[in-house]
Design a protein around this motif. Structure first.
Motif, PDB file in Angstrom:
ATOM      1  N   PHE A 129      46.253 149.215 -47.235  1.00 64.75           N
ATOM      2  CA  PHE A 129      45.737 148.400 -48.329  1.00 64.75           C
ATOM      3  C   PHE A 129      44.656 147.452 -47.829  1.00 64.75           C
ATOM      4  O   PHE A 129      44.678 147.005 -46.682  1.00 64.75           O
ATOM      5  N   HIS A 130      43.716 147.151 -48.721  1.00 65.76           N
ATOM      6  CA  HIS A 130      42.626 146.235 -48.402  1.00 65.76           C
ATOM      7  C   HIS A 130      42.314 145.414 -49.648  1.00 65.76           C
ATOM      8  O   HIS A 130      42.167 145.972 -50.739  1.00 65.76           O
ATOM      9  N   ILE A 131      42.215 144.105 -49.468  1.00 60.39           N
ATOM     10  CA  ILE A 131      41.837 143.222 -50.572  1.00 60.39           C
ATOM     11  C   ILE A 131      40.314 143.118 -50.590  1.00 60.39           C
ATOM     12  O   ILE A 131      39.692 142.840 -49.562  1.00 60.39           O
ATOM     13  N   ALA A 191      42.672 145.900 -42.699  1.00 62.51           N
ATOM     14  CA  ALA A 191      43.550 146.467 -43.714  1.00 62.51           C
ATOM     15  C   ALA A 191      44.974 145.983 -43.439  1.00 62.51           C
ATOM     16  O   ALA A 191      45.226 145.298 -42.440  1.00 62.51           O
ATOM     17  N   SER A 192      45.880 146.330 -44.338  1.00 56.14           N
ATOM     18  CA  SER A 192      47.270 145.903 -44.229  1.00 56.14           C
ATOM     19  C   SER A 192      48.186 147.050 -44.601  1.00 56.14           C
ATOM     20  O   SER A 192      47.786 147.960 -45.332  1.00 56.14           O
ATOM     21  N   TRP A 194      50.103 142.907 -47.244  1.00 54.31           N
ATOM     22  CA  TRP A 194      48.930 142.495 -48.005  1.00 54.31           C
ATOM     23  C   TRP A 194      49.133 141.192 -48.766  1.00 54.31           C
ATOM     24  O   TRP A 194      48.192 140.411 -48.919  1.00 54.31           O
ATOM     25  N   ARG A 228      46.728 137.978 -48.566  1.00 53.81           N
ATOM     26  CA  ARG A 228      46.127 137.373 -49.758  1.00 53.81           C
ATOM     27  C   ARG A 228      46.373 135.866 -49.780  1.00 53.81           C
ATOM     28  O   ARG A 228      45.455 135.082 -50.022  1.00 53.81           O
ATOM     29  N   LEU A 247      43.022 145.155 -55.200  1.00 52.01           N
ATOM     30  CA  LEU A 247      43.736 145.699 -54.055  1.00 52.01           C
ATOM     31  C   LEU A 247      43.426 147.185 -53.994  1.00 52.01           C
ATOM     32  O   LEU A 247      43.711 147.928 -54.936  1.00 52.01           O
ATOM     33  N   GLU A 303      44.132 150.772 -52.487  1.00 49.90           N
ATOM     34  CA  GLU A 303      45.126 151.595 -51.795  1.00 49.90           C
ATOM     35  C   GLU A 303      44.379 152.775 -51.193  1.00 49.90           C
ATOM     36  O   GLU A 303      43.751 153.555 -51.912  1.00 49.90           O
TER      37      GLU A 303
END
Length: 104
Positions: A4-6, A38-39, A44, A48, A61, A63
């Motif tokens: 995951f990436h914000i 990334a997480s 995540w 955040r 977010l 995916e």
């Protein structure tokens, strides 16, 4: 694997238009950092809270399916005094590798 990436909604829109997502983290490019932060699913929300709590622009977010990236993903600590590892994406993220987008 899913990671995951914000992202800001604006950065994600720009990536869809250009064909490559290249923002490493808030205000830092892939070129500057050398990888995209990334997480994992369990990380995540902490990211955040720590780095995006004061952001007023729309966030999403992303995916990401690592099998669709075509670039290395390495689990490593984000700094010398950190023991927890995070996935780092060593190259641009093609929009086709993003399999889910959730407004935050």
């Amino acid at each position: 694997m899913r990671i995951f990436h914000i992202a800001t909604a604006a950065d994600w829109a720009a990536a869809q238009a250009s064909g490559a997502y290249t923002t490493s983290t808030r205000g830092v490019s892939l070129e500057q950092e050398g990888y995209i932060h990334a997480s994992r699913a369990d990380q995540w929300e902490t990211v955040r809270a720590a780095f995006y709590a004061d952001v007023t622009e729309p966030l999403v977010l992303l995916e990401i399916d690592t099998d669709l990236l075509g670039v290395p993903v390495v689990e490593e600590p984000p700094g010398p005094d950190v023991t927890e590892t995070f996935p780092h994406v060593y190259g641009p993220i093609p929009p086709r590798a993003v399999v889910g987008v959730v407004a935050l």
